[in-house]
Write a protein that holds these residues in place. Structure first.
Motif, short mmCIF file in Angstrom:
data_model
loop_
_atom_site.label_atom_id
_atom_site.label_comp_id
_atom_site.label_asym_id
_atom_site.label_seq_id
_atom_site.Cartn_x
_atom_site.Cartn_y
_atom_site.Cartn_z
N THR A 71 0.85 -1.19 0.00
CA THR A 71 0.00 0.00 0.00
C THR A 71 0.89 1.24 0.00
O THR A 71 2.11 1.14 0.17
CB THR A 71 -0.89 0.02 1.25
OG1 THR A 71 -0.03 0.07 2.41
CG2 THR A 71 -1.79 -1.21 1.32
N LYS A 72 0.29 2.42 -0.14
CA LYS A 72 1.07 3.66 -0.13
C LYS A 72 1.80 3.83 1.20
O LYS A 72 2.97 4.21 1.22
CB LYS A 72 0.18 4.87 -0.39
CG LYS A 72 0.97 6.17 -0.35
CD LYS A 72 0.24 7.33 -0.89
CE LYS A 72 0.95 8.65 -0.84
NZ LYS A 72 2.37 8.70 -0.62
N SER A 73 1.14 3.52 2.31
CA SER A 73 1.80 3.67 3.61
C SER A 73 2.98 2.69 3.74
O SER A 73 4.01 3.04 4.31
CB SER A 73 0.81 3.51 4.76
OG SER A 73 0.22 2.23 4.73
N GLY A 74 2.84 1.50 3.19
CA GLY A 74 3.95 0.54 3.19
C GLY A 74 5.10 1.03 2.33
O GLY A 74 6.27 0.85 2.68
N TYR A 75 4.78 1.67 1.22
CA TYR A 75 5.80 2.23 0.34
C TYR A 75 6.53 3.38 1.03
O TYR A 75 7.76 3.42 1.05
CB TYR A 75 5.12 2.73 -0.95
CG TYR A 75 6.04 3.41 -1.92
CD1 TYR A 75 6.79 2.66 -2.83
CD2 TYR A 75 6.15 4.80 -1.95
CE1 TYR A 75 7.63 3.29 -3.75
CE2 TYR A 75 6.99 5.43 -2.86
CZ TYR A 75 7.72 4.67 -3.75
OH TYR A 75 8.56 5.29 -4.65
N ASP A 76 5.76 4.29 1.63
CA ASP A 76 6.37 5.44 2.30
C ASP A 76 7.25 5.02 3.46
O ASP A 76 8.31 5.61 3.69
CB ASP A 76 5.28 6.40 2.80
CG ASP A 76 4.55 7.10 1.66
OD1 ASP A 76 5.09 7.17 0.53
OD2 ASP A 76 3.41 7.58 1.90
N ALA A 77 6.85 3.98 4.20
CA ALA A 77 7.61 3.52 5.37
C ALA A 77 8.61 2.43 5.03
O ALA A 77 9.34 1.97 5.91
CB ALA A 77 6.64 3.02 6.44
N CYS A 78 8.66 2.00 3.76
CA CYS A 78 9.51 0.85 3.37
C CYS A 78 9.22 -0.34 4.27
O CYS A 78 10.13 -0.99 4.81
CB CYS A 78 11.00 1.21 3.42
SG CYS A 78 11.56 2.08 1.96
N ASN A 79 7.93 -0.64 4.44
CA ASN A 79 7.54 -1.71 5.33
C ASN A 79 6.40 -2.50 4.70
O ASN A 79 5.32 -1.97 4.50
CB ASN A 79 7.11 -1.12 6.69
CG ASN A 79 6.74 -2.17 7.69
OD1 ASN A 79 6.57 -3.34 7.36
ND2 ASN A 79 6.60 -1.76 8.93
N GLY A 80 6.66 -3.75 4.42
CA GLY A 80 5.64 -4.58 3.82
C GLY A 80 4.96 -5.52 4.78
O GLY A 80 4.07 -6.26 4.39
N SER A 81 5.33 -5.48 6.06
CA SER A 81 4.81 -6.49 6.98
C SER A 81 3.29 -6.43 7.14
O SER A 81 2.64 -7.45 7.12
CB SER A 81 5.51 -6.38 8.34
OG SER A 81 5.28 -5.11 8.90
#
Length: 183
Positions: A71-81
């Motif tokens: 998601t965009k928030s995962g992209y922005d935070a570099c976090n896919g968990s």
């Protein structure tokens, strides 16, 4: 019985080719890179125009990397968990872009996203060309008309013509092969 098998083969191959010929395929990072730590993906994405029906191809060493759609928030935070949409791990992954919208991809290996292995792409609806415009004027007591195509519609028509040409060439090849099999 042989004719039925040949016809079935032609039908299956045609359906397969039609499915792959309708959209373009883009190798992420090409022509100079791949899915790696060296490629500037922001620069690569700025030079590519993607449409619904196209696909992205990620090529990489499966021992070193993966592709995680987030998601965009995962992209922005570099976090896919907690933000994972899909995970790809083969090293040669084809990701269909079925609908218009923004898509986000990162490498899920620790530290790789923060080092630049992240890609945001904007997928547009397929272009719709404007119909040709008729321009008429009176000359010598007669009405004379010309048809013109706007530059934007001719450019999108060229894109569709290129894709249509590929589709028809593949279809013709399949049908020719089918005729050979039937004879």
């Amino acid at each position: 019985m042989t004719a039925h098998r040949a016809l079935l083969l032609v039908t299956v191959v045609t359906a397969t080719l039609l499915g792959t010929a309708l959209g373009a395929s883009y190798t992420v990072g090409a022509p100079d890179g791949s899915w790696d730590l060296k490629t500037n993906y922001t620069q690569w994405a700025s030079g590519v125009r993607l449409y619904a029906g196209d696909q992205l191809r990620f090529q990489y060493s499966a021992a070193e990397h993966n592709v995680v759609e987030v998601t965009k928030s995962g992209y922005d935070a570099c976090n896919g968990s907690n933000n994972t949409v899909a995970t790809y791990q083969t090293g040669n992954d084809a990701v269909p872009l079925a609908a218009a919208g923004t898509r986000y991809f990162i490498c899920g290996v620790s530290g790789h996203c923060a080092a630049g292995m992240k890609l945001q792409v904007n997928v547009s609806s397929p272009p719709v060309s404007s119909p040709p415009q008729q321009q008429c004027r009176w000359k010598g007591g007669k009405r004379r008309c010309n048809w013109s195509v706007s530059p934007s519609s001719s450019a999108s028509a060229a894109v569709h013509a290129d894709r249509s040409t590929v589709l028809w060439l593949r279809l013709a090849a399949v049908l020719a092969a089918g005729l050979v099999l039937l004879s």
